[in-house]
Design an enzyme around this catalytic site. Structure first.
Site, short mmCIF file in Angstrom:
data_model
loop_
_atom_site.label_atom_id
_atom_site.label_comp_id
_atom_site.label_asym_id
_atom_site.label_seq_id
_atom_site.Cartn_x
_atom_site.Cartn_y
_atom_site.Cartn_z
N THR A 188 4.39 4.05 -13.15
CA THR A 188 4.73 3.13 -12.07
C THR A 188 3.54 2.26 -11.68
O THR A 188 3.69 1.07 -11.41
CB THR A 188 5.26 3.86 -10.82
OG1 THR A 188 4.26 4.74 -10.29
CG2 THR A 188 6.52 4.66 -11.13
N LYS A 189 2.36 2.84 -11.69
CA LYS A 189 1.17 2.07 -11.32
C LYS A 189 0.78 1.09 -12.43
O LYS A 189 0.31 -0.01 -12.16
CB LYS A 189 0.00 3.00 -10.97
CG LYS A 189 0.24 3.81 -9.69
CD LYS A 189 0.49 2.92 -8.48
CE LYS A 189 0.58 3.72 -7.20
NZ LYS A 189 0.63 2.87 -6.00
N TYR A 235 3.78 8.76 -12.14
CA TYR A 235 2.82 8.04 -11.30
C TYR A 235 2.08 6.97 -12.10
O TYR A 235 2.02 5.80 -11.72
CB TYR A 235 1.82 9.02 -10.67
CG TYR A 235 0.86 8.37 -9.71
CD1 TYR A 235 1.29 7.93 -8.47
CD2 TYR A 235 -0.47 8.20 -10.05
CE1 TYR A 235 0.42 7.33 -7.59
CE2 TYR A 235 -1.36 7.61 -9.17
CZ TYR A 235 -0.91 7.16 -7.94
OH TYR A 235 -1.79 6.56 -7.07
N SER A 257 -3.59 1.97 -9.17
CA SER A 257 -4.38 3.19 -9.38
C SER A 257 -5.03 3.13 -10.75
O SER A 257 -4.49 2.50 -11.67
CB SER A 257 -3.48 4.42 -9.32
OG SER A 257 -4.17 5.59 -9.74
N ASN A 315 0.80 -1.22 0.00
CA ASN A 315 0.00 0.00 0.00
C ASN A 315 0.83 1.27 0.00
O ASN A 315 0.30 2.34 -0.17
CB ASN A 315 -0.95 -0.01 1.22
CG ASN A 315 -1.92 1.13 1.18
OD1 ASN A 315 -2.47 1.46 0.14
ND2 ASN A 315 -2.14 1.75 2.32
#
Length: 178
Positions: free
Chosen positions: A76-77, A73, A60, A8
């Site tokens: 990476t997600k 972001y 995400s 997380n």
């Protein structure tokens, strides 16, 4: 023994593709992808011995839907989503499942810091549920994916986003009664 691992930890920094500092990109890769990789690998080794385990990655919707300024972001997600599928494919025979929860806009401290009033308004207009999600709603999806009831779910990419990924442009002036 480890039965459940939830990855997380994460970080987000906004930055347009051409202006993004490679050092920031590398830092986000370390936190959002490399750390879950290392933790999942260590946990999976123990889970494999027990012939049981649940790995739940918090990715995400940005990992499947590009957004302005989310180059690092989202990348990476997206990579974390693929890592989840890879773990599911390789570890399923050992009783280990790997699934990912993809939060949409959620009312967290980070969102309250990063999202302007205009951003919040646009999300409310775009998300079919017409609101931000709650941390408890994300937690409920994680708890389910870590449970025995989800034993046959493996490699699942579960958006918890109020319908955001399912929706396209919404028109309030369409009369559905005609």
């Amino acid at each position: 023994r480890i039965d459940i691992l939830v990855n997380n930890a994460g970080m987000a920094q906004l930055g347009m593709f051409l202006e993004l500092d490679p050092a920031k990109f590398r830092q986000m890769m370390a936190v959002n992808l490399f750390a879950p990789f290392i933790l999942s690998q260590a946990a999976a080794r123990l889970m494999m011995k027990a012939n049981y385990g649940r790995i739940v990655n918090i990715a995400s919707i940005s990992g499947v839907r590009a957004s302005k300024g989310r180059t690092a972001y989202g990348s990476t997600k997206g990579a974390l989503i693929h890592l989840t599928k890879q773990i599911a494919m390789e570890m399923g025979r050992y009783g280990v499942t790997a699934n990912a929860v993809l939060p949409g806009p959620v009312d967290t401290d980070m969102a309250r810091t990063m999202h302007t009033a205009e951003t919040r308004k646009k999300y409310h207009e775009t998300v079919p549920a017409n609101r931000y999600g709650t941390e408890d709603e994300i937690a409920a999806a994680v708890v389910f994916l870590a449970s025995e009831e989800a034993a046959y779910l493996n490699g699942v990419i579960c958006p918890v986003d109020g319908g955001y990924l399912a929706a396209g442009i919404q028109f309030d002036d369409i009369d559905l009664k005609k």
